[in-house]
Design a protein around this motif. Structure first.
Motif, mmCIF file in Angstrom:
data_model
loop_
_atom_site.group_PDB
_atom_site.id
_atom_site.type_symbol
_atom_site.label_atom_id
_atom_site.label_comp_id
_atom_site.label_asym_id
_atom_site.label_seq_id
_atom_site.Cartn_x
_atom_site.Cartn_y
_atom_site.Cartn_z
ATOM 1 N N THR A 161 -10.935 -2.582 1.886
ATOM 2 C CA THR A 161 -9.777 -2.656 0.998
ATOM 3 C C THR A 161 -10.054 -1.797 -0.237
ATOM 4 N N TRP A 162 -8.984 -1.354 -0.876
ATOM 5 C CA TRP A 162 -9.105 -0.588 -2.119
ATOM 6 C C TRP A 162 -8.471 -1.447 -3.205
ATOM 7 N N VAL A 163 -9.312 -2.035 -4.035
ATOM 8 C CA VAL A 163 -8.820 -2.939 -5.070
ATOM 9 C C VAL A 163 -7.954 -2.136 -6.043
ATOM 10 N N ALA B 29 -2.308 -4.657 -1.126
ATOM 11 C CA ALA B 29 -3.123 -4.516 0.087
ATOM 12 C C ALA B 29 -3.574 -3.064 0.219
ATOM 13 N N GLY B 30 -4.189 -2.541 -0.859
ATOM 14 C CA GLY B 30 -4.659 -1.155 -0.853
ATOM 15 C C GLY B 30 -5.688 -0.957 0.262
ATOM 16 N N ARG B 31 -5.557 0.153 0.977
ATOM 17 C CA ARG B 31 -6.425 0.390 2.143
ATOM 18 C C ARG B 31 -7.474 1.443 1.834
ATOM 19 N N GLY B 32 -8.717 1.149 2.203
ATOM 20 C CA GLY B 32 -9.795 2.111 2.053
ATOM 21 C C GLY B 32 -10.206 2.627 3.425
ATOM 22 N N ARG B 33 -11.187 3.510 3.453
ATOM 23 C CA ARG B 33 -11.684 4.025 4.735
ATOM 24 C C ARG B 33 -12.453 2.937 5.464
ATOM 25 N N ILE C 177 -4.744 5.428 -10.434
ATOM 26 C CA ILE C 177 -3.639 6.169 -9.814
ATOM 27 C C ILE C 177 -3.697 5.809 -8.333
ATOM 28 N N TYR C 178 -2.586 5.340 -7.804
ATOM 29 C CA TYR C 178 -2.476 5.065 -6.375
ATOM 30 C C TYR C 178 -1.308 5.901 -5.891
ATOM 31 N N MET C 179 -1.578 6.900 -5.093
ATOM 32 C CA MET C 179 -0.504 7.806 -4.672
ATOM 33 C C MET C 179 -0.694 8.228 -3.220
ATOM 34 N N SER C 180 0.410 8.423 -2.507
ATOM 35 C CA SER C 180 0.330 8.891 -1.124
ATOM 36 C C SER C 180 1.352 9.984 -0.906
ATOM 37 N N SER D 185 0.873 -1.187 0.000
ATOM 38 C CA SER D 185 0.000 0.000 0.000
ATOM 39 C C SER D 185 0.904 1.229 0.000
ATOM 40 N N SER D 186 0.577 2.213 -0.819
ATOM 41 C CA SER D 186 1.440 3.407 -0.851
ATOM 42 C C SER D 186 1.366 4.157 0.481
ATOM 43 N N ASN D 187 0.227 4.051 1.193
ATOM 44 C CA ASN D 187 0.159 4.678 2.521
ATOM 45 C C ASN D 187 1.147 4.005 3.475
ATOM 46 N N LEU D 188 1.203 2.667 3.429
ATOM 47 C CA LEU D 188 2.137 1.958 4.313
ATOM 48 C C LEU D 188 3.582 2.291 3.945
ATOM 49 N N ILE E 145 -1.370 11.243 3.169
ATOM 50 C CA ILE E 145 -2.660 11.419 2.488
ATOM 51 C C ILE E 145 -2.645 10.542 1.237
ATOM 52 N N GLY E 146 -3.443 9.484 1.273
ATOM 53 C CA GLY E 146 -3.452 8.511 0.172
ATOM 54 C C GLY E 146 -4.646 8.755 -0.745
ATOM 55 N N ILE E 147 -4.378 8.729 -2.039
ATOM 56 C CA ILE E 147 -5.421 9.022 -3.035
ATOM 57 C C ILE E 147 -5.501 7.885 -4.042
ATOM 58 N N GLY E 148 -6.699 7.373 -4.262
ATOM 59 C CA GLY E 148 -6.914 6.364 -5.295
ATOM 60 C C GLY E 148 -7.897 6.913 -6.316
ATOM 61 N N ILE E 149 -7.487 6.972 -7.589
ATOM 62 C CA ILE E 149 -8.383 7.507 -8.643
ATOM 63 C C ILE E 149 -8.607 6.421 -9.692
ATOM 64 N N ASN F 83 -15.018 13.644 1.174
ATOM 65 C CA ASN F 83 -13.929 13.614 0.194
ATOM 66 C C ASN F 83 -14.098 12.647 -0.969
ATOM 67 N N ASP F 84 -15.294 12.174 -1.236
ATOM 68 C CA ASP F 84 -15.450 11.351 -2.443
ATOM 69 C C ASP F 84 -15.602 12.289 -3.631
ATOM 70 N N ILE F 85 -14.907 11.986 -4.714
ATOM 71 C CA ILE F 85 -15.024 12.808 -5.918
ATOM 72 C C ILE F 85 -15.991 12.093 -6.858
ATOM 73 N N GLY G 258 -11.180 8.005 -4.100
ATOM 74 C CA GLY G 258 -11.303 7.915 -2.644
ATOM 75 C C GLY G 258 -10.003 8.381 -2.003
ATOM 76 N N ILE G 259 -10.100 8.900 -0.795
ATOM 77 C CA ILE G 259 -8.925 9.454 -0.110
ATOM 78 C C ILE G 259 -8.865 8.918 1.316
ATOM 79 N N LEU G 260 -7.688 8.516 1.725
ATOM 80 C CA LEU G 260 -7.506 8.006 3.088
ATOM 81 C C LEU G 260 -6.318 8.717 3.728
HETATM 82 C C1 BTN Z 1 -11.805 5.230 0.413
HETATM 83 O O1 BTN Z 1 -12.151 4.196 1.000
HETATM 84 O O2 BTN Z 1 -12.611 5.933 -0.180
HETATM 85 C C2 BTN Z 1 -10.367 5.657 0.458
HETATM 86 C C3 BTN Z 1 -9.525 4.898 -0.522
HETATM 87 C C4 BTN Z 1 -8.080 5.337 -0.572
HETATM 88 C C5 BTN Z 1 -7.259 4.513 -1.518
HETATM 89 C C6 BTN Z 1 -5.873 5.034 -1.704
HETATM 90 S S1 BTN Z 1 -5.020 4.242 -3.040
HETATM 91 C C7 BTN Z 1 -3.535 4.997 -2.563
HETATM 92 C C8 BTN Z 1 -3.479 4.983 -1.048
HETATM 93 N N1 BTN Z 1 -2.907 3.748 -0.562
HETATM 94 C C9 BTN Z 1 -3.792 2.999 0.081
HETATM 95 O O3 BTN Z 1 -3.563 1.885 0.580
HETATM 96 N N2 BTN Z 1 -4.991 3.631 0.131
HETATM 97 C C10 BTN Z 1 -4.924 4.922 -0.520
#
Ligand code: BTN
Length: 332
Positions: free
Chosen positions: A127-129, A119-123, A136-139, A92-95, A208-212, A180-182, A191-193
């Motif tokens: 999980t964030w697939v 192992a992308g993380r959501g709120r 775009i997966y960026m932190s 995960s880019s946040n990790l 600040i993690g952003i998934g687009i 923060n949902d776009i 989504g942003i975490l």
């Molecule tokens: C949400 O649940 O709406 C937030 C999702 C955030 C996903 C991004 S993808 C890049 C960054 N790394 C992660 O593991 N999560 C965030």
């Protein structure tokens, strides 16, 4: 079996017919079709064209995407953004950012991008697939000059940066569903975490993690009513991920500077409220132990959503406590 199908698609330059796939895999063509759809649900972008067959979208993947990000990153004016890290596959880019902060205490202006997260993380622990090629997966790492209670405001600033960047790069105008949902066409495109790292009871960094969703051309059962992508909204075959990702950094810096002038959202709330899908609408406020409806009036300088209850009381709703739904559905 889906892995075998994926390997065949990856190894093929251009299209491979349904017939060839069914021969190679020893399954019927309708079974091939079902498995193609399952891969799409996982986020793989697969074109299907009559008389040609199937083609996995591979362009702009991995190294090339990393290279384009680096080139665009180096062009960012100013010296706030110092370090850009690109990884092909990462948990995960946040990790990764949290690990980076431990090794580089006091760092700021660092961004981690990756092609794929395992192992992308959501709120809320979701999980964030994060398959390759589609998102775009960026932190981003910043140093807090504010108490932990203000960290959720960073999420709102990032949401504004994503909204504005999509508008600039693709010429379409998304809305923000508080906090923060776009949103495009009433569906979520980003989504942003935001997470914090702590050292000796004080915050040592904010991530600040952003998934687009960019290249996805379909979503699975669970998401198809609530998710969309830039490709689906613009009809563009391969939207430019690097250009958007770097634009987000530029706008985030602008909004962060406005926050830093006042230590709250007063310098950005007019713009936020103008694009907030909830402003002036009835919303359903979902609490852990119940729910109520109210009229949303826009955000306050502290990032809370101001709502007017049916008895006329005006109160603030904080993002940590509740979920908001439009009374007509996810974002309506
Ligand atoms: C949400 O649940 O709406 C937030 C999702 C955030 C996903 C991004 S993808 C890049 C960054 N790394 C992660 O593991 N999560 C965030």
């Amino acid at each position: 079996m889906e892995d075998e199908l994926l390997t065949l698609l990856s190894e093929t330059d251009g299209f491979i017919s349904g017939e060839q796939l069914s021969d190679r895999l020893g399954i019927t063509r309708s079974a091939v079709w079902k498995r193609i759809n399952r891969l799409r649900e996982k986020g793989y972008t697969i074109d299907s064209v009559t008389n040609k067959g199937y083609r996995l979208l591979k362009e702009e993947r991995g190294e090339l995407y990393g290279k384009r990000l680096k080139e665009a990153f180096d062009e960012i004016p100013g010296d706030f953004w110092k370090t850009m890290i690109f990884k092909d596959v990462i948990d995960s880019s946040n990790l990764e950012c949290k690990r980076y902060i431990q090794e580089h205490p006091g760092c700021e202006g660092v961004v981690v991008f990756c092609e794929q997260q395992t192992a992308g993380r959501g709120r809320r622990g979701r999980t964030w697939v994060s398959p390759p090629g589609s998102g775009i997966y960026m932190s981003m790492i910043i140093q807090p000059d504010f108490p932990a209670s203000k960290a959720p405001m960073m999420t709102l600033l990032a949401g504004m940066a994503v909204r504005r960047s999509i508008e600039e790069v693709y010429g379409i105008s998304p809305s923000i569903k508080w906090p923060n949902d776009i949103i495009l066409s009433d569906r979520k495109v980003c989504g942003i975490l935001t997470e914090m790292t702590m050292e000796d009871m004080t915050i040592s960094g904010v991530v600040i993690g952003i998934g687009i969703n960019v290249n996805n051309n379909a979503f699975g059962e669970e998401l198809k009513e609530v998710a969309t992508s830039i490709a689906m909204e613009t009809g563009t075959e391969q939207p430019d991920r690097a250009a958007l990702a770097v634009k987000v950094l530029e706008w985030f810096e602008v909004y962060l500077n406005r926050f830093r002038e006042t230590q709250d959202l007063s310098g950005v709330m007019e713009e936020y409220n103008a694009h907030c899908i909830n402003t002036g609408k009835r919303v359903r406020v979902l609490l852990r132990d119940g729910e109520y409806e109210a009229l949303a009036r826009g955000i306050r300088p502290d990032g809370e959503l101001e709502v007017k209850l049916d008895d006329g009381t005006i109160t603030g709703v904080s993002s940590g406590e509740v979920t908001i739904r439009g009374v007509m559905g996810y974002a309506k």
